[in-house]
Scaffold this motif. Structure first.
Motif, short mmCIF file in Angstrom:
data_model
loop_
_atom_site.label_atom_id
_atom_site.label_comp_id
_atom_site.label_asym_id
_atom_site.label_seq_id
_atom_site.Cartn_x
_atom_site.Cartn_y
_atom_site.Cartn_z
N THR A 225 0.77 -1.24 0.01
CA THR A 225 0.09 0.02 -0.03
C THR A 225 0.95 1.10 0.07
O THR A 225 0.43 2.36 -0.74
CB THR A 225 -0.79 0.01 1.37
N GLY A 226 2.02 1.24 0.58
CA GLY A 226 2.88 2.24 0.47
C GLY A 226 3.45 2.72 -0.73
O GLY A 226 3.51 3.71 -1.30
N SER A 227 3.69 1.65 -1.49
CA SER A 227 3.92 1.90 -2.94
C SER A 227 2.91 2.43 -3.82
O SER A 227 3.15 3.08 -4.68
CB SER A 227 4.24 0.60 -3.57
N PHE A 228 1.59 2.11 -3.56
CA PHE A 228 0.58 2.57 -4.24
C PHE A 228 0.33 4.08 -4.19
O PHE A 228 0.32 4.77 -4.97
CB PHE A 228 -0.73 1.84 -3.79
N LEU A 229 0.51 4.55 -2.85
CA LEU A 229 0.58 6.02 -2.41
C LEU A 229 1.45 6.66 -2.99
O LEU A 229 1.40 7.76 -3.43
CB LEU A 229 0.22 6.11 -0.76
N TYR A 230 2.74 6.08 -2.93
CA TYR A 230 4.08 6.67 -3.54
C TYR A 230 3.67 7.07 -4.93
O TYR A 230 3.83 8.05 -5.59
CB TYR A 230 5.07 5.80 -3.31
N GLN A 231 3.13 6.03 -5.87
CA GLN A 231 2.94 6.21 -7.10
C GLN A 231 1.60 7.10 -7.45
O GLN A 231 1.67 7.84 -8.51
CB GLN A 231 2.72 4.77 -7.82
#
Length: 424
Positions: A225-231
């Motif tokens: 989920t951190g990767s999703f928010l980052y993207q």
């Protein structure tokens, strides 16, 4: 009907009053097979429509899957009367507190929570497969700037299917996922990693099309989920990382929506997958079903409703319009849950933590006022309706338009087929 001895059997005795005949219908897992009614035949009555095919046997009508068991499943259990939701026997409240979305995805797919080594392997594979071909950027840029993210995402999943010929039973043989061989399981697992890993990347790209932003490559070292928010949110800041409170909130939301028996989108995936299309096409079909305002699109319908209400002081007038059937109240009531949706309590608790960081806004205040007023209303509304995860709080507003991935099923079953017992 029948005799006392027959009543002790695990059967249903049915008498057809048209012909006077009695039939024994087997009962298994508290269900009766619909095909058993084919034998209940009668002559076609005078002036009866030929399309009824009365002489070919009785048919069962259940237009909305209100009481139809499609398959036997141990994945998800819902008791709508008691407000219970369990994944593989685990209460949703326990998983939301102690597990992550990816751990829960592993549980749903493979039948048990992963050990530490199993989870590391699973997480590494999912994150490794979060990258998409560079040609995808051109594909996404072909959409209008104001295209709906779910329309883009639906198209993107179908587009991904064109890249992986080894995942297509039409090209590799009909037993590609059912052979039971080591190679079959490895092929199935690889598509699981790809679907889960690329889902957030595709969703973030769809979001950035609407924002007019360049696409962001999935970062190293962040959670799913951190990767999703980052993207979605990265604008070139050096050392940028998503707020951990928002990251946890999004992870909980993903976990809560990971499965819900045979809902509309899962039914669509199941039926599409039964034709042995590639799994990406089946998931694209599921996304199209999820898009609708009577399913996943209800989140957007609630936000639009709150925007139209405007302020908390406008709630009484809005409810009066609902009573007059001039307006529609979205986000309350559920096809299965007859008490509060158990997920709504988790969402509201999570939202309290989020709003400590972001602060509240007028839409949130309007949502809370609507919730309180609607729960107290009695005249003309005939409520007994409780908030679902959509209107328990507009938590989705915090993280933008979130696209949900229909996860594939556990090992040993058709990859494209999710299981359950009801269409919700």
């Amino acid at each position: 009907m029948g005799n006392p001895t027959a009543q002790t059997k695990n059967t249903l005795s049915v008498r057809d009053n048209r012909t006077g005949k009695t039939y024994e219908i087997p009962i298994e897992d508290n269900t009766v097979p619909a095909t058993a009614f084919n034998s209940i035949q009668a002559p076609r009555a005078a002036n009866e429509r030929e399309e009824n095919e009365t002489e070919k046997g009785l048919r069962v009508s259940d237009k909305g899957f209100l009481n139809t068991a499609v398959m036997r499943s141990e994945i998800t259990y819902i008791d709508g009367e008691a407000g219970v939701l369990r994944y593989r026997g685990y209460p949703i409240e326990q998983l939301a507190t102690r597990s992550s979305h990816l751990e829960t995805a592993y549980l749903l797919i493979y039948g048990s929570l992963p050990t530490a080594p199993q989870f590391k392997t699973f997480q590494d594979e999912v994150m490794h497969h979060s990258y998409v071909h560079s040609d995808a950027a051109q594909f996404f840029r072909s959409f209008r700037y104001d295209a709906h993210p779910m329309s883009i995402l639906t198209s993107a999943f179908a587009y991904m299917g064109s890249y992986y010929n080894e995942a297509n039973p039409s090209l590799q043989g009909q037993n590609l996922y059912t052979a039971g061989s080591k190679e079959s399981f490895e092929t199935m697992d690889k598509q699981i990693y790809r679907l889960i890993g690329k889902a957030t990347t595709l969703a973030a790209m769809a979001y950035r099309v609407r924002q007019g932003r360049e696409f962001v490559i999935p970062p190293h070292g962040l959670s799913y989920t951190g990767s999703f928010l980052y993207q979605m949110d990265h604008l070139g800041q050096e050392g940028y990382k998503p707020n951990p409170v928002l990251e946890k909130a999004l992870d909980v939301l993903f976990l809560l929506h990971a499965d819900h028996e045979l809902n509309a989108s899962a039914t669509t995936v199941l039926q599409t997958g039964s034709s042995l299309v590639d799994p990406y096409s089946a998931i694209a079909a599921g996304c199209a079903s999820l898009y609708g305002p009577l399913h996943g699109g209800a989140n957007e319908a609630v936000i639009r409703m709150l925007i139209s209400i405007g302020r908390p002081e406008n709630v009484p007038a809005f409810l009066e319009a609902v009573k007059r059937r001039e307006r529609v109240l979205s986000g309350f009531g559920h096809r299965v849950y007859k008490t509060s949706d158990p997920r709504s309590f988790i969402v509201r608790k999570t939202a309290d933590e989020v709003f400590k960081i972001t602060g509240k806004d007028e839409l949130l205040e309007t949502a809370m006022a609507l919730h309180e007023a609607a729960m107290k209303a009695s005249d003309g509304l005939s409520f007994g309706l409780f908030p679902g995860v959509v209107c328990g709080t507009p938590c989705g507003r915090l993280v933008g338009t979130l696209a949900s991935d229909d996860a594939p099923t556990r090992r040993g079953q058709n990859l494209a087929a999710k299981t359950g017992l009801r269409w919700i």
